[in-house]
Write an enzyme that holds these catalytic residues in place. Sequence first.
Site, PDB file in Angstrom:
ATOM      1  N   GLU A  59       6.031  -5.662   7.732  1.00 59.45           N
ATOM      2  CA  GLU A  59       5.527  -4.431   8.258  1.00 59.45           C
ATOM      3  C   GLU A  59       5.872  -4.218   9.613  1.00 59.45           C
ATOM      4  OE1 GLU A  59       2.537  -5.618   5.392  1.00 59.45           O
ATOM      5  OE2 GLU A  59       3.543  -6.598   6.794  1.00 59.45           O
ATOM      6  N   GLY A 117       0.715  -1.156   0.039  1.00 56.98           N
ATOM      7  CA  GLY A 117      -0.045   0.000  -0.078  1.00 56.98           C
ATOM      8  C   GLY A 117       0.923   1.300  -0.024  1.00 56.98           C
ATOM      9  N   ASP A 151      -1.026  -6.749   7.794  1.00 58.92           N
ATOM     10  CA  ASP A 151      -2.389  -6.561   7.964  1.00 58.92           C
ATOM     11  C   ASP A 151      -3.086  -7.105   6.642  1.00 58.92           C
ATOM     12  OD1 ASP A 151      -1.309  -4.342   6.186  1.00 58.92           O
ATOM     13  OD2 ASP A 151      -3.004  -3.189   6.631  1.00 58.92           O
ATOM     14  N   GLY A 175       0.198  -4.734   0.999  1.00 58.16           N
ATOM     15  CA  GLY A 175      -1.175  -4.371   0.272  1.00 58.16           C
ATOM     16  C   GLY A 175      -1.219  -5.404  -0.914  1.00 58.16           C
TER      17      GLY A 175
END
Length: 385
Positions: free
Chosen positions: A168, A97, A176, A145
């Site tokens: 992350e 992302g 996530d 992402g």
Amino acid sequence: MGQQDVWRLLSRFSSLRRANVVLQHLRMSVHTDAADVLLERRGCAGVITLNRPKFLNALSLDMIRQIYPQLKTWEQDPETYLIIIKGAGGKAFCAGGDIKAISEAKKTGQSMTQVFFREEYTLNNAIASCQKPYVALIDGITMGGGVGLSVHGRFRVATERSLFAMPETGIGLFPDVGGGYFLPRLEGRLGYFLALTGFRLKGRDVHRAGIATHFVDSEKLHKLEEELLALKSPSAEDVAGVLESYQAESKMDQDKSILFEEHMDKINSCFSANTVEQIIENLRQDGSPFALEQLKVINKMSPTSLKITLRQLMEGSSKTLQEVLTMEYRLTQACMEGHDFHEGVRAVLIDKDQSPKWKPAKLQEVTDEDLNSYFKSLGSRDLKF
């Protein structure tokens, strides 16, 4: 063209509606000149191409907002039999992302941090529940992402160029996009290891880990895609049949799987503890070069992120994907308010000094109370499906 010229031009149109149409067209032509995502109907399929090769196809809010409605439309369209998603440029499927933009938006007080994750996770869920066969060609870098755009789909095709990671914890976040769902469901403790260390899986190991469903040589991808597009009203079984025939032909790196053959026992024994402190102790006691290397890596990560991540996976192992995404949305909102995410983005992506100053700096300083606050319900602001 200056603003006055635009007004002069518009004033020539007697009807306001006509002016609006012109403006709309101007906007559209500006947009389509360099679209960040291409959405095309080809043959029997809807094809999504992530088209930001300079940025390794990093996922922006604008891209999410184009992909989601199109995915829903194709899902309902009786003429669309499957959906293919791929990355442009040959280097990456999608490297993650656009977290730099998210961190910058937070500093200027915009609501982007709420909206981005909400819409991204809604798209992740739509991919998981998609009624049409969804084929992700994860050729090249697939992180963060990009994992969310692929791993929840029915078919994921890796190549020898695939590079998977959820890095992350190194930027003060956690794995996530549904990481709390798919990671604890990988073989043994593999998902816990990948989540805490950000370890990179390459090529065949991406398939061997179960992150990809198939493995195909990258030079055959174009031919594979053309064959899928040429299918006549295919079922999921027909799609699987084509993918399997290409996989059967692939001889590349057939015997390469060092991680699984040499290290899986260590991963299972060291990462089966219920606290990060105990995992670190296990690695220290193991003392092998592999274990000591992972120890070194973990010691660089955000202590808060490590603790959040372990709990996220332990809780996620018995939740549905939607429950996990709701939990992860709570975690993102707490991380946005915290210190480590913005510090991680600064150290890794902005100043690039690679030496983030985490707060708290030590694992034992991250209390259960701190941890609980990250998992608290957001009430009416919770993510709902």
